[in-house]
Scaffold this active site. Sequence first.
Site, PDB file in Angstrom:
ATOM      1  CD  GLU A 168      -3.983   3.110  -6.194  1.00 59.52           C
ATOM      2  OE1 GLU A 168      -4.245   4.282  -6.285  1.00 59.52           O
ATOM      3  OE2 GLU A 168      -3.165   2.853  -5.269  1.00 59.52           O
TER       4      GLU A 168
ATOM      5  CB  SER B 253      -0.735   0.040   1.408  1.00 57.15           C
ATOM      6  OG  SER B 253      -1.734  -1.159   1.293  1.00 57.15           O
TER       7      SER B 253
ATOM      8  CG  HIS C  74      -2.471  -0.718  -3.694  1.00 59.61           C
ATOM      9  ND1 HIS C  74      -2.709   0.690  -3.438  1.00 59.61           N
ATOM     10  CD2 HIS C  74      -2.725  -1.383  -2.528  1.00 59.61           C
ATOM     11  CE1 HIS C  74      -3.296   0.529  -2.190  1.00 59.61           C
ATOM     12  NE2 HIS C  74      -3.276  -0.595  -1.491  1.00 59.61           N
TER      13      HIS C  74
ATOM     14  CG  ASN D   3      -3.641   4.284   0.476  1.00 61.43           C
ATOM     15  OD1 ASN D   3      -4.689   4.255   0.753  1.00 61.43           O
ATOM     16  ND2 ASN D   3      -2.856   3.054   0.485  1.00 61.43           N
TER      17      ASN D   3
HETATM   18  N1  LIG Z   1      -5.478  -4.779   4.355  1.00 60.77           N
HETATM   19  C1  LIG Z   1      -5.644  -4.007   3.525  1.00 60.77           C
HETATM   20  O1  LIG Z   1      -6.686  -3.254   3.693  1.00 60.77           O
HETATM   21  C2  LIG Z   1      -4.674  -3.884   2.614  1.00 60.77           C
HETATM   22  C3  LIG Z   1      -5.281  -3.093   1.382  1.00 60.77           C
HETATM   23  C4  LIG Z   1      -4.324  -3.042   0.363  1.00 60.77           C
HETATM   24  C5  LIG Z   1      -3.182  -3.665   0.339  1.00 60.77           C
HETATM   25  N2  LIG Z   1      -2.632  -4.140   1.485  1.00 60.77           N
HETATM   26  C6  LIG Z   1      -1.357  -4.687   1.509  1.00 60.77           C
HETATM   27  O2  LIG Z   1      -1.328  -5.908   1.369  1.00 60.77           O
HETATM   28  C7  LIG Z   1      -0.384  -6.654   1.899  1.00 60.77           C
HETATM   29  C8  LIG Z   1      -0.836  -7.616   3.123  1.00 60.77           C
HETATM   30  O3  LIG Z   1      -1.720  -7.013   3.956  1.00 60.77           O
HETATM   31  P1  LIG Z   1      -2.967  -7.780   4.636  1.00 60.77           P
HETATM   32  O4  LIG Z   1      -3.712  -6.839   5.234  1.00 60.77           O
HETATM   33  O5  LIG Z   1      -3.401  -9.010   3.817  1.00 60.77           O
HETATM   34  O6  LIG Z   1      -2.149  -8.675   5.917  1.00 60.77           O
HETATM   35  P2  LIG Z   1      -2.466 -10.008   6.864  1.00 60.77           P
HETATM   36  O7  LIG Z   1      -1.532  -9.663   7.959  1.00 60.77           O
HETATM   37  O8  LIG Z   1      -3.724 -10.115   6.680  1.00 60.77           O
HETATM   38  O9  LIG Z   1      -1.852 -10.843   5.801  1.00 60.77           O
HETATM   39  C9  LIG Z   1      -0.212 -11.320   5.587  1.00 60.77           C
HETATM   40  C10 LIG Z   1      -0.071 -12.659   5.684  1.00 60.77           C
HETATM   41  O10 LIG Z   1       1.391 -13.049   5.090  1.00 60.77           O
HETATM   42  C11 LIG Z   1       1.847 -14.072   5.722  1.00 60.77           C
HETATM   43  N3  LIG Z   1       3.369 -14.028   5.427  1.00 60.77           N
HETATM   44  C12 LIG Z   1       4.189 -13.020   6.123  1.00 60.77           C
HETATM   45  N4  LIG Z   1       5.233 -13.499   5.619  1.00 60.77           N
HETATM   46  C13 LIG Z   1       5.063 -14.522   4.625  1.00 60.77           C
HETATM   47  C14 LIG Z   1       6.135 -15.172   3.638  1.00 60.77           C
HETATM   48  N5  LIG Z   1       7.238 -14.664   3.884  1.00 60.77           N
HETATM   49  N6  LIG Z   1       5.493 -16.067   3.029  1.00 60.77           N
HETATM   50  C15 LIG Z   1       4.141 -16.078   2.845  1.00 60.77           C
HETATM   51  N7  LIG Z   1       3.405 -15.537   3.732  1.00 60.77           N
HETATM   52  C16 LIG Z   1       3.607 -14.557   4.414  1.00 60.77           C
HETATM   53  C17 LIG Z   1       1.394 -13.881   7.203  1.00 60.77           C
HETATM   54  O11 LIG Z   1       1.100 -15.109   7.793  1.00 60.77           O
HETATM   55  C18 LIG Z   1       0.098 -13.347   6.880  1.00 60.77           C
HETATM   56  O12 LIG Z   1      -1.127 -14.582   6.986  1.00 60.77           O
HETATM   57  C19 LIG Z   1       0.415  -5.442   2.933  1.00 60.77           C
HETATM   58  O13 LIG Z   1       1.573  -5.202   2.236  1.00 60.77           O
HETATM   59  C20 LIG Z   1      -0.692  -4.519   2.894  1.00 60.77           C
HETATM   60  O14 LIG Z   1       0.064  -3.230   2.947  1.00 60.77           O
HETATM   61  C21 LIG Z   1      -3.500  -4.183   2.589  1.00 60.77           C
END
Ligand SMILES: NC(=O)c1ccc[n+]([C@@H]2O[C@H](COP(=O)([O-])OP(=O)(O)OC[C@H]3O[C@@H](n4cnc5c(N)ncnc54)[C@H](O)[C@@H]3O)[C@@H](O)[C@H]2O)c1
Length: 284
Positions: free
Chosen positions: A154, A121, A142, A192
């Site tokens: 994005e 993000s 994104h 964002n």
């Molecule tokens: N939650 C949101 O609203 C949102 C929106 C857009 C983008 N994002 C981005 O998406 C990404 C993930 O966010 P999220 O909210 O899904 O997080 P989350 O914590 O729900 O999920 C992340 C997952 O990745 C796993 N993980 C960590 N290291 C790993 C690895 N090396 N190999 C495989 N799995 C691994 C963790 O076990 C976890 O289940 C981040 O970069 C975040 O900024 C989040």
Amino acid sequence: MAVEIRRVGVVGLGTMGAGIAQLCVQAGLETVGREVTTELTQRGRSTIDHYLSRGVEKGRLTDDEKEAMLARLTLTTDVSDLRDCDLVIEAIVEELDAKRDLFAELDRTVRVEAILATNTSALSVTEIAAATDRPERVVGMHFFNPAPVLALVEVVRTARTDDAVFEAAFAFAERLGKRPIACNDTPGFVVNRILIPLLNDCVRVIDEAGVTPQAVDDAMRYGTNWPIGPCALIDLIGVDVHVHASEGLWEAVREPRMAPPPRLVRMLQAGTLGRKTGQGFFSY
Ligand SMILES: NC(=O)c1ccc[n+]([C@@H]2O[C@H](COP(=O)([O-])OP(=O)(O)OC[C@H]3O[C@@H](n4cnc5c(N)ncnc54)[C@H](O)[C@@H]3O)[C@@H](O)[C@H]2O)c1
């Protein structure tokens, strides 16, 4: 180099990764989901199963279609199982070092023609790409939360992204049924960069104007037709996620509006993070 995407890898099956993997299997793609433990791979599959089952209940797809979608999903804890993917989308924790380590590992493992995409993000796609020997084959993709519902993606190019790679990622987002926009690797990309300072302003108004969160939400819903109030939206995003993204944007841009308002920092410290903890601006 022309890019045909038949097999997709999704790394991290949390909130975003599970949704992205769901979109891929719905679009008919063989999908490999990678998590750090077998339990977490199973949790990811359960999430996808749950949302597809809701689709069956609502009559949007049949049981057979759902089963066919789930059958396209392979789960693994081993990065080497991603080696034959044409595109790998990373959705792990929002930490630069963790993403750079993963991209270096993917670069060593996944076929050289493959595209590597990050769902970050707020981090620099350029810095993530620089951890590989194929920065020209790295893009940002994104998605927005919940990924199966919100249409925008994005698609982010860095100064080094190959045009064909960017176009393939853009076309892939369309194939998932999304509405992609072309972005450059600038802080916060487009949404964002606009939304974070705007939500921060809304929170500051609570204290400056001495009004309630409900009043701010009503103001924006009934005065400007926002579908959800800003405080309810922060509760949905998660105070922790929003503060983290704000800090990242503040560090990158140094505009005071980007910095998280003290009220949000206090909420973070108190653990009132919104819907996920049952208490944020509102109770759930
Ligand atoms: N939650 C949101 O609203 C949102 C929106 C857009 C983008 N994002 C981005 O998406 C990404 C993930 O966010 P999220 O909210 O899904 O997080 P989350 O914590 O729900 O999920 C992340 C997952 O990745 C796993 N993980 C960590 N290291 C790993 C690895 N090396 N190999 C495989 N799995 C691994 C963790 O076990 C976890 O289940 C981040 O970069 C975040 O900024 C989040």
